[in-house]
Design a protein around this motif. Structure first.
Motif, PDB file in Angstrom:
ATOM      1  N   CYS A   1       0.861  -1.173   0.000  1.00  0.00           N
ATOM      2  CA  CYS A   1       0.000   0.000   0.000  1.00  0.00           C
ATOM      3  C   CYS A   1       0.902   1.229   0.000  1.00  0.00           C
ATOM      4  CB  CYS A   1      -0.893   0.007   1.236  1.00  0.00           C
ATOM      5  SG  CYS A   1      -1.914   1.481   1.404  1.00  0.00           S
ATOM      6  N   ALA A   2       0.869   1.944  -1.086  1.00  0.00           N
ATOM      7  CA  ALA A   2       1.700   3.141  -1.218  1.00  0.00           C
ATOM      8  C   ALA A   2       0.863   4.376  -0.950  1.00  0.00           C
ATOM      9  CB  ALA A   2       2.306   3.200  -2.609  1.00  0.00           C
ATOM     10  N   ALA A   3       1.365   5.242  -0.087  1.00  0.00           N
ATOM     11  CA  ALA A   3       0.672   6.482   0.237  1.00  0.00           C
ATOM     12  C   ALA A   3       1.276   7.630  -0.571  1.00  0.00           C
ATOM     13  CB  ALA A   3       0.779   6.769   1.729  1.00  0.00           C
TER      14      ALA A   3
ATOM     15  N   ARG B   1      -5.934   5.463   9.041  1.00  0.00           N
ATOM     16  CA  ARG B   1      -6.891   6.009  10.005  1.00  0.00           C
ATOM     17  C   ARG B   1      -6.278   7.161  10.792  1.00  0.00           C
ATOM     18  NH1 ARG B   1     -10.733   2.206  13.409  1.00  0.00           N
ATOM     19  NH2 ARG B   1     -11.689   2.280  11.357  1.00  0.00           N
ATOM     20  N   ARG B   2      -7.052   8.227  10.859  1.00  0.00           N
ATOM     21  CA  ARG B   2      -6.689   9.352  11.713  1.00  0.00           C
ATOM     22  C   ARG B   2      -7.726   9.463  12.821  1.00  0.00           C
ATOM     23  NH1 ARG B   2      -6.142  11.715   6.538  1.00  0.00           N
ATOM     24  NH2 ARG B   2      -3.981  12.144   5.952  1.00  0.00           N
ATOM     25  N   VAL B   3      -7.254   9.737  14.007  1.00  0.00           N
ATOM     26  CA  VAL B   3      -8.149   9.946  15.135  1.00  0.00           C
ATOM     27  C   VAL B   3      -7.945  11.367  15.631  1.00  0.00           C
ATOM     28  CG1 VAL B   3      -8.827   9.186  17.429  1.00  0.00           C
ATOM     29  CG2 VAL B   3      -7.980   7.525  15.760  1.00  0.00           C
ATOM     30  N   GLY B   4      -9.006  12.152  15.610  1.00  0.00           N
ATOM     31  CA  GLY B   4      -8.929  13.541  16.004  1.00  0.00           C
ATOM     32  C   GLY B   4      -8.816  13.708  17.508  1.00  0.00           C
ATOM     33  N   PRO B   5      -8.562  14.939  17.944  1.00  0.00           N
ATOM     34  CA  PRO B   5      -8.364  15.198  19.385  1.00  0.00           C
ATOM     35  C   PRO B   5      -9.573  14.838  20.234  1.00  0.00           C
ATOM     36  CG  PRO B   5      -8.577  17.250  18.161  1.00  0.00           C
ATOM     37  CD  PRO B   5      -8.445  16.157  17.150  1.00  0.00           C
ATOM     38  N   TYR B   6     -10.762  14.810  19.657  1.00  0.00           N
ATOM     39  CA  TYR B   6     -11.970  14.471  20.399  1.00  0.00           C
ATOM     40  C   TYR B   6     -12.469  13.076  20.038  1.00  0.00           C
ATOM     41  CZ  TYR B   6     -11.732  19.416  21.357  1.00  0.00           C
ATOM     42  OH  TYR B   6     -11.289  20.662  21.728  1.00  0.00           O
ATOM     43  N   GLY B   7     -11.605  12.283  19.427  1.00  0.00           N
ATOM     44  CA  GLY B   7     -11.941  10.901  19.141  1.00  0.00           C
ATOM     45  C   GLY B   7     -12.598  10.658  17.805  1.00  0.00           C
ATOM     46  N   ALA B   8     -12.773  11.713  17.014  1.00  0.00           N
ATOM     47  CA  ALA B   8     -13.385  11.515  15.705  1.00  0.00           C
ATOM     48  C   ALA B   8     -12.456  10.703  14.816  1.00  0.00           C
ATOM     49  CB  ALA B   8     -13.687  12.865  15.060  1.00  0.00           C
ATOM     50  N   VAL B   9     -13.020   9.716  14.146  1.00  0.00           N
ATOM     51  CA  VAL B   9     -12.228   8.816  13.302  1.00  0.00           C
ATOM     52  C   VAL B   9     -12.444   9.170  11.841  1.00  0.00           C
ATOM     53  CG1 VAL B   9     -11.914   6.435  12.559  1.00  0.00           C
ATOM     54  CG2 VAL B   9     -12.289   6.963  14.982  1.00  0.00           C
ATOM     55  N   HIS B  10     -11.342   9.277  11.134  1.00  0.00           N
ATOM     56  CA  HIS B  10     -11.428   9.506   9.697  1.00  0.00           C
ATOM     57  C   HIS B  10     -10.610   8.438   8.995  1.00  0.00           C
ATOM     58  CE1 HIS B  10     -11.809  11.533   5.868  1.00  0.00           C
ATOM     59  NE2 HIS B  10     -10.516  11.385   5.697  1.00  0.00           N
ATOM     60  N   ASP B  11     -11.256   7.704   8.111  1.00  0.00           N
ATOM     61  CA  ASP B  11     -10.601   6.627   7.382  1.00  0.00           C
ATOM     62  C   ASP B  11     -10.351   7.013   5.938  1.00  0.00           C
ATOM     63  OD1 ASP B  11     -12.436   4.107   9.182  1.00  0.00           O
ATOM     64  OD2 ASP B  11     -10.309   4.619   9.356  1.00  0.00           O
ATOM     65  N   ASN B  12      -9.135   6.736   5.486  1.00  0.00           N
ATOM     66  CA  ASN B  12      -8.801   6.799   4.059  1.00  0.00           C
ATOM     67  C   ASN B  12      -8.705   5.371   3.551  1.00  0.00           C
ATOM     68  OD1 ASN B  12      -8.323   9.536   4.695  1.00  0.00           O
ATOM     69  ND2 ASN B  12      -6.773   9.682   3.091  1.00  0.00           N
ATOM     70  N   TRP B  13      -9.305   5.127   2.407  1.00  0.00           N
ATOM     71  CA  TRP B  13      -9.278   3.780   1.846  1.00  0.00           C
ATOM     72  C   TRP B  13      -8.598   3.783   0.490  1.00  0.00           C
ATOM     73  CZ3 TRP B  13     -10.690  -0.329   4.695  1.00  0.00           C
ATOM     74  CH2 TRP B  13     -11.533  -0.113   5.786  1.00  0.00           C
TER      75      TRP B  13
END
Length: 119
Positions: free
Chosen positions: A21-23, A97-109
């Protein structure tokens, strides 16, 4: 950051395969990166993950057979798969996956790459 997965293919039972998996940017932008898979009729499931601190986790079904690793210099995450079984056949997806300071999850696929295990 976009993710590009590759390496799928046809392999015989007992064989090995390596997925990459290349970013498009730094993988340090993610808190964790992982590989998921989805077989027909099944839900997408986590196969393996590696955190930005280098900690790894595996699904029980792949422990001792699969190895996830991150090449920070190449912004690439690898999944080395060995002793493949027919039940490992699926479309494999790369995830960041990124997790924000308040726990919000953001997924890149990334797009999926097909793994077929058959004789």
């Amino acid at each position: 950051v976009q993710l590009q997965a590759c390496g799928g293919g046809l392999v015989q039972p007992g064989g090995s395969l390596r997925l990459a998996c290349a970013a498009s940017g730094s993988i340090f932008s993610f808190n964790a990166m992982g590989w998921y898979r989805q077989a027909p009729g099944n839900q997408r499931e986590l196969v393996a993950a590696v955190t930005s601190l280098g900690r790894t986790a595996y699904a029980d079904s792949v422990k001792d057979r699969f190895t996830i690793s991150a090449d920070n210099a190449k912004n690439t995450v690898l999944l080395e798969m060995s002793s493949l079984r027919p039940e490992d056949a699926a479309v494999y997806y790369c995830n960041g996956r990124r997790v924000g300071p308040y726990g919000a999850v953001h997924d890149n696929w990334g797009q999926g790459t097909l793994v077929t295990v058959s004789s």
